[in-house]
Design a protein around this motif. Structure first.
Motif, short mmCIF file in Angstrom:
data_model
loop_
_atom_site.label_atom_id
_atom_site.label_comp_id
_atom_site.label_asym_id
_atom_site.label_seq_id
_atom_site.Cartn_x
_atom_site.Cartn_y
_atom_site.Cartn_z
N ALA A 124 14.49 17.87 -9.72
CA ALA A 124 15.15 16.32 -9.51
C ALA A 124 16.53 16.63 -8.88
CB ALA A 124 15.29 15.80 -10.97
N ASP A 125 16.99 17.75 -8.67
CA ASP A 125 18.34 17.73 -7.81
C ASP A 125 18.42 18.53 -6.71
OD1 ASP A 125 21.04 18.08 -7.30
OD2 ASP A 125 21.71 18.79 -9.27
N ALA A 126 17.90 17.96 -5.51
CA ALA A 126 17.69 18.61 -4.26
C ALA A 126 19.08 19.23 -3.91
CB ALA A 126 17.25 17.61 -3.22
N ASP A 127 20.19 18.72 -4.03
CA ASP A 127 21.60 19.41 -3.65
C ASP A 127 21.55 20.62 -4.21
OD1 ASP A 127 22.03 17.42 -1.93
OD2 ASP A 127 23.35 16.14 -3.13
N ARG A 128 21.29 20.95 -5.72
CA ARG A 128 21.41 21.80 -6.40
C ARG A 128 20.44 23.08 -5.98
NH1 ARG A 128 19.74 22.98 -12.53
NH2 ARG A 128 20.32 24.96 -12.80
N TRP A 129 19.41 22.55 -5.56
CA TRP A 129 18.36 23.52 -4.89
C TRP A 129 18.88 24.36 -3.51
CZ3 TRP A 129 14.07 26.45 -5.07
CH2 TRP A 129 13.41 26.77 -3.99
N GLN A 130 19.63 23.31 -2.52
CA GLN A 130 20.15 23.86 -1.46
C GLN A 130 21.40 24.77 -1.59
OE1 GLN A 130 20.97 20.66 1.17
NE2 GLN A 130 18.84 19.99 1.24
N ALA A 131 22.08 24.08 -2.84
CA ALA A 131 23.17 25.11 -3.03
C ALA A 131 23.08 26.52 -3.62
CB ALA A 131 24.30 24.23 -4.02
N MET A 132 21.73 26.40 -4.65
CA MET A 132 21.36 27.90 -4.88
C MET A 132 21.02 28.45 -3.81
SD MET A 132 18.52 28.36 -7.84
CE MET A 132 19.33 27.22 -9.03
N ALA A 133 20.30 28.09 -3.04
CA ALA A 133 19.88 28.81 -1.90
C ALA A 133 21.02 29.39 -1.10
CB ALA A 133 18.93 27.98 -0.77
N ARG A 134 22.02 28.64 -0.97
CA ARG A 134 22.81 29.18 0.15
C ARG A 134 23.92 30.15 -0.90
NH1 ARG A 134 22.47 23.78 1.65
NH2 ARG A 134 22.42 23.57 3.82
N ASP A 135 24.09 29.92 -2.14
CA ASP A 135 24.77 30.84 -2.88
C ASP A 135 24.12 32.20 -2.78
OD1 ASP A 135 26.76 29.12 -3.44
OD2 ASP A 135 26.04 28.26 -5.25
N ALA A 136 22.69 32.05 -3.05
CA ALA A 136 22.13 33.29 -3.43
C ALA A 136 22.08 34.06 -2.10
CB ALA A 136 20.77 33.07 -3.72
N LEU A 137 22.09 33.43 -0.94
CA LEU A 137 22.06 34.20 0.13
C LEU A 137 23.30 34.24 1.13
CD1 LEU A 137 18.85 32.19 1.71
CD2 LEU A 137 19.00 34.26 0.64
N GLY A 138 24.42 33.95 0.10
CA GLY A 138 25.78 34.18 0.98
C GLY A 138 26.32 33.47 1.96
N LEU A 139 25.48 32.08 2.16
CA LEU A 139 25.70 30.91 3.15
C LEU A 139 26.58 29.98 2.86
CD1 LEU A 139 22.19 30.46 4.27
CD2 LEU A 139 23.57 32.16 5.25
N PRO A 140 27.48 29.43 3.96
CA PRO A 140 28.80 28.28 3.65
C PRO A 140 27.95 27.47 2.84
CG PRO A 140 28.18 28.69 5.75
CD PRO A 140 27.34 29.71 5.12
N SER A 141 28.66 26.62 1.99
CA SER A 141 28.19 25.41 1.35
C SER A 141 28.26 24.22 2.42
CB SER A 141 29.03 25.29 -0.07
OG SER A 141 30.41 24.93 0.21
N SER A 142 27.78 23.18 1.87
CA SER A 142 27.89 22.12 2.54
C SER A 142 29.46 21.48 2.80
CB SER A 142 26.89 20.82 2.18
OG SER A 142 27.13 20.56 0.72
N ALA A 143 30.23 21.80 1.84
CA ALA A 143 31.65 21.26 1.86
C ALA A 143 32.53 21.78 2.84
CB ALA A 143 32.30 21.52 0.31
N GLU A 144 31.93 23.35 3.09
CA GLU A 144 32.71 24.15 4.25
C GLU A 144 32.42 23.36 5.47
OE1 GLU A 144 31.72 27.85 3.78
OE2 GLU A 144 32.02 28.16 1.62
N PRO A 145 33.29 23.51 6.54
CA PRO A 145 32.96 23.08 7.74
C PRO A 145 31.82 23.77 8.32
CG PRO A 145 35.41 23.78 7.48
CD PRO A 145 34.69 24.15 6.14
#
Length: 467
Positions: free
Chosen positions: A74-95
């Protein structure tokens, strides 16, 4: 452009060398780029799998804490954030967080439940996805699916590959240009040496035997240049010998013909009476002219390989005795002593008539040029598988520089052993030709008696049956 221009050696060499190196460069470029791209894709896929291992562990922890996938789905943003965190990618809040990221894999990620039903992700990618089980508490609670990077790479990977292709293309182009320059240089270098050979050969064809090549180096072309120079020198020597031969023949024929003409004119004018003495003088000059023509004919047959030999076992000692005996009286009349020292068992496979001609020529040579009182010594020896004849006479001798030329045609020593003796200068040349026709050798040297020594060596006949 005429087709004949393509038959030129420089162009053929250039095309062959440049074509070979160009084709090799092109194949190298294809293999190198294919190998690099394939290796790069495999490297990226292995890197993706390592990162997915981290995300699979994070998903297993989330499932254990929440007791299912409902909250995550139900939480798409959480899915993307989890993917980014796990992969060491910048979050959407970062430039730049919402822009297309390098090495991103989340658009290709899918989440399945334990029964492999799609929870998150694009349904059209299900068929291409590779499933990675998510283990929580020893139980498979779902699957993390991802689409492998096959032939297409995204963002920076694609840019990187493009730059590599450009670098490879630049290297290949540089190699091709170097190949063209190398081919042009080699073609010019090789064709220049060949052109020199062609020009020199054309000079020989025109009769210019002074043409020579300058050998450079020690390769095959240098050896060919040396062989060409040897050929040119041989042709020049042959041309010179031919001219001298013709001039000498003309001179030798002119002398008896001039004497005959003078005798005949004196008889016609009544200066000399036509008597037996006059006829005898004419007959003497005619016989001399006949001998000269016969000698020339014999030598010409020898040159053509047409001088016939009737070979049979011959006792060389017997032939020598007969040859000396027939002229012993003349030798004694000239004040010359003749001695023979002959061994037995000296059989040779030869033409007895031709050998008798050789010994007759040697006898006449000694009779003409040996001063009285003098000596002629003939010895016959066996030396291994050879039979050797040593023919020596007393003074006058022959200068050392003239010894090697005594068997040349029409060559006579213009000193004490001169043309005053009446010879034509062909006797020793004929003797050498006949001896060599029997597989033997004839050499001249200074005699211990003070005159000339002639050594003849023949193969000894052992009685074997001829093939």
């Amino acid at each position: 452009m005429e087709l004949g221009r393509f038959d030129r050696l420089p162009l053929k060499l250039f095309l062959a060398i440049a074509g070979a190196i160009g084709a090799l460069t092109f194949v190298t470029y294809l293999v190198f780029t294919w190998s690099f791209e394939r290796g790069f894709v495999q490297y990226v896929n292995r890197a993706d799998e390592a990162r997915l291992e981290l995300m699979s562990d994070r998903l297993a922890d989330a499932y254990a804490q929440e007791g299912g996938w409902a909250r995550l789905v139900a939480d798409a943003d959480r899915w993307q954030a989890m993917a980014r965190d796990a992969l060491g990618l910048p979050s959407s809040a970062e430039p730049g967080g919402r822009r297309e990221l390098p090495l991103t894999i989340d658009p290709r990620l899918l989440l399945f439940d334990a029964s492999r039903g799609v929870l998150i992700g694009r349904p059209e990618l299900v068929a291409q996805a590779v499933l990675k089980p998510i283990d929580s508490g020893g139980q498979i609670v779902g699957y993390l699916g991802y689409v492998p990077r096959l032939e297409r790479l995204q963002s920076l990977e694609r840019v990187f590959l493009k730059r590599q292709h450009q670098a490879f293309a630049a290297v290949a182009l540089g190699m091709l240009l170097a190949a063209l320059v190398l081919a042009a240089g080699l073609a010019y270098w090789l064709s220049r040496r060949v052109r020199a050979l062609v020009h020199a050969t054309n000079a020989l064809i025109r009769g210019d035997y002074t043409a020579r090549l300058a050998p450079r180096g020690h390769d095959e072309l240098a050896q060919l240049a040396g062989d060409f120079n040897t050929l040119a020198a041989t042709l020049a020597a042959a041309q010179k010998a031919r001219r001298e031969w013709i001039a000498d023949i003309a001179h030798e024929l002119r002398t008896p013909l001039a004497v005959l003409r003078g005798e005949i004119e004196s008889l016609q004018d009544g200066v000399r009476p036509l008597n037996q003495e006059g006829v005898a003088s004419l007959a003497h000059e005619t016989a001399r002219l006949t001998r000269l023509v016969d000698d020339l004919h014999t030598l010409s047959l020898s040159d053509l390989g047409a001088l016939s030999y009737h070979r049979e076992p011959v006792d060389l000692a017997e032939v020598l005795r007969d040859a000396v005996a027939s002229q012993r009286r003349e030798a004694e009349a000239r004040g010359l002593t003749l001695t023979l020292d002959l061994e037995d068992d000296t059989l040779v496979l030869a033409d007895a008539t031709r050998l008798a001609q050789v010994f007759a020529n040697l006898m006449q040579n000694s009779l003409r040029y040996t001063d009285a009182p003098g000596r002629i010594a003939v010895a016959l020896r066996r030396q291994g598988d050879r039979v050797v004849v040593e023919w020596q006479d007393s003074a006058p001798g022959v200068a050392v520089e003239d010894l090697s030329r005594l068997t040349e045609r029409l060559y006579r020593v213009e000193a004490s052993r001169s043309r005053a003796g009446g010879g034509s200068g062909l006797g020793l040349a004929i003797a050498r030709a006949i001896v060599e026709g029997h597989g033997g050798t004839l050499t001249a040297s200074a005699s211990p008696l003070g005159g000339l020594a002639i050594r003849l060596a023949f193969p000894r006949w052992s009685g074997a049956v001829r093939g």
